[in-house]
Design a protein around this motif. Structure first.
Motif, mmCIF file in Angstrom:
data_model
loop_
_atom_site.group_PDB
_atom_site.id
_atom_site.type_symbol
_atom_site.label_atom_id
_atom_site.label_comp_id
_atom_site.label_asym_id
_atom_site.label_seq_id
_atom_site.Cartn_x
_atom_site.Cartn_y
_atom_site.Cartn_z
ATOM 1 N N GLU A 50 37.919 -6.330 -5.592
ATOM 2 C CA GLU A 50 39.097 -6.699 -6.602
ATOM 3 C C GLU A 50 40.106 -5.824 -6.494
ATOM 4 O OE1 GLU A 50 37.477 -6.976 -10.437
ATOM 5 O OE2 GLU A 50 35.872 -8.223 -10.058
ATOM 6 N N ASN A 68 40.580 -11.406 -13.116
ATOM 7 C CA ASN A 68 39.884 -10.911 -11.807
ATOM 8 C C ASN A 68 39.890 -11.704 -10.642
ATOM 9 O OD1 ASN A 68 39.382 -8.389 -13.082
ATOM 10 N ND2 ASN A 68 37.428 -9.036 -13.960
ATOM 11 N N HIS A 69 40.390 -11.069 -9.480
ATOM 12 C CA HIS A 69 40.396 -12.160 -8.282
ATOM 13 C C HIS A 69 40.043 -11.087 -7.094
ATOM 14 C CE1 HIS A 69 42.304 -15.226 -10.505
ATOM 15 N NE2 HIS A 69 42.221 -16.004 -9.454
ATOM 16 N N THR A 70 39.485 -11.544 -6.053
ATOM 17 C CA THR A 70 39.197 -10.898 -5.080
ATOM 18 C C THR A 70 40.581 -10.835 -4.064
ATOM 19 O OG1 THR A 70 36.906 -11.359 -5.038
ATOM 20 C CG2 THR A 70 37.842 -10.514 -2.856
ATOM 21 N N PRO A 92 36.901 -15.453 -8.232
ATOM 22 C CA PRO A 92 35.791 -15.172 -8.370
ATOM 23 C C PRO A 92 34.569 -16.116 -8.365
ATOM 24 C CG PRO A 92 36.560 -14.513 -10.746
ATOM 25 C CD PRO A 92 37.726 -15.054 -9.724
#
Length: 171
Positions: A50, A68-70, A92
């Motif tokens: 993240e 939230n994102h990777t 995610p």
């Protein structure tokens, strides 16, 4: 990209040399193209986790600052030289399912071997050489596109580094 750059449609550059245009608009797997252009291919995982997204990434994916994102950053290397820096922004839900345990496997291997993913339009950027390579006087070219899977979207951006064949005529 590690920079918040300006992305534009490829159509804004109608007079690009064909050897540059061919790499920027190639809709196939960049990993496959690099592998076919070199003797030895490898991927170096720089980082995955993240991370804070750039404004241009949030805008492209239509997400707000709290989502939230990777972020996955890798180098795609041909003949032991870095040819492409890639930065992917993965939601995610896809990270925990479709892209679970990628490690040093190219993301493209899964994207292009799964017909459920469809690619959006390309955008391109030019980055002044001093940001990465003061020894080269040409701008570095990058491209990005959004891949869609069901209700999810992931962003893949690729910066062509000076050793890339994109900068060589006849490639």
């Amino acid at each position: 990209m590690g920079l918040d750059v300006v992305w534009e449609p490829l159509s804004r550059y109608p007079h690009l040399p064909s050897h540059i245009r061919s790499w920027l608009q190639d809709s196939g797997s960049l990993t496959d193209r690099i592998e076919s252009a070199c003797s030895v291919f490898n991927l170096t995982l720089i980082g995955e986790g993240e991370a804070q997204l750039h404004a241009c990434e949030r805008q492209s994916l239509h997400i707000n600052a709290t989502d939230n994102h990777t972020v996955r950053e890798v180098l795609l290397c041909g003949d032991e030289r870095p040819w492409v820096f890639a930065r992917s922004v993965i939601p995610p839900e896809l990270m925990s399912s479709e892209f679970n345990q990628l490690g040093e496997e190219p993301l493209g291997r899964r994207l292009f071997n799964d017909a459920r993913f469809r690619r959006g339009e390309f955008e391109v950027c030019r980055i002044r050489h001093t940001a990465f390579t003061p020894e080269i006087e040409l701008p570095l070219w990058g491209r990005r596109s959004v891949f869609y899977f069901q209700q999810h979207a992931l962003l893949v951006a690729e910066l062509f580094l000076p050793a890339s064949p994109l900068y060589q005529t006849g490639s």
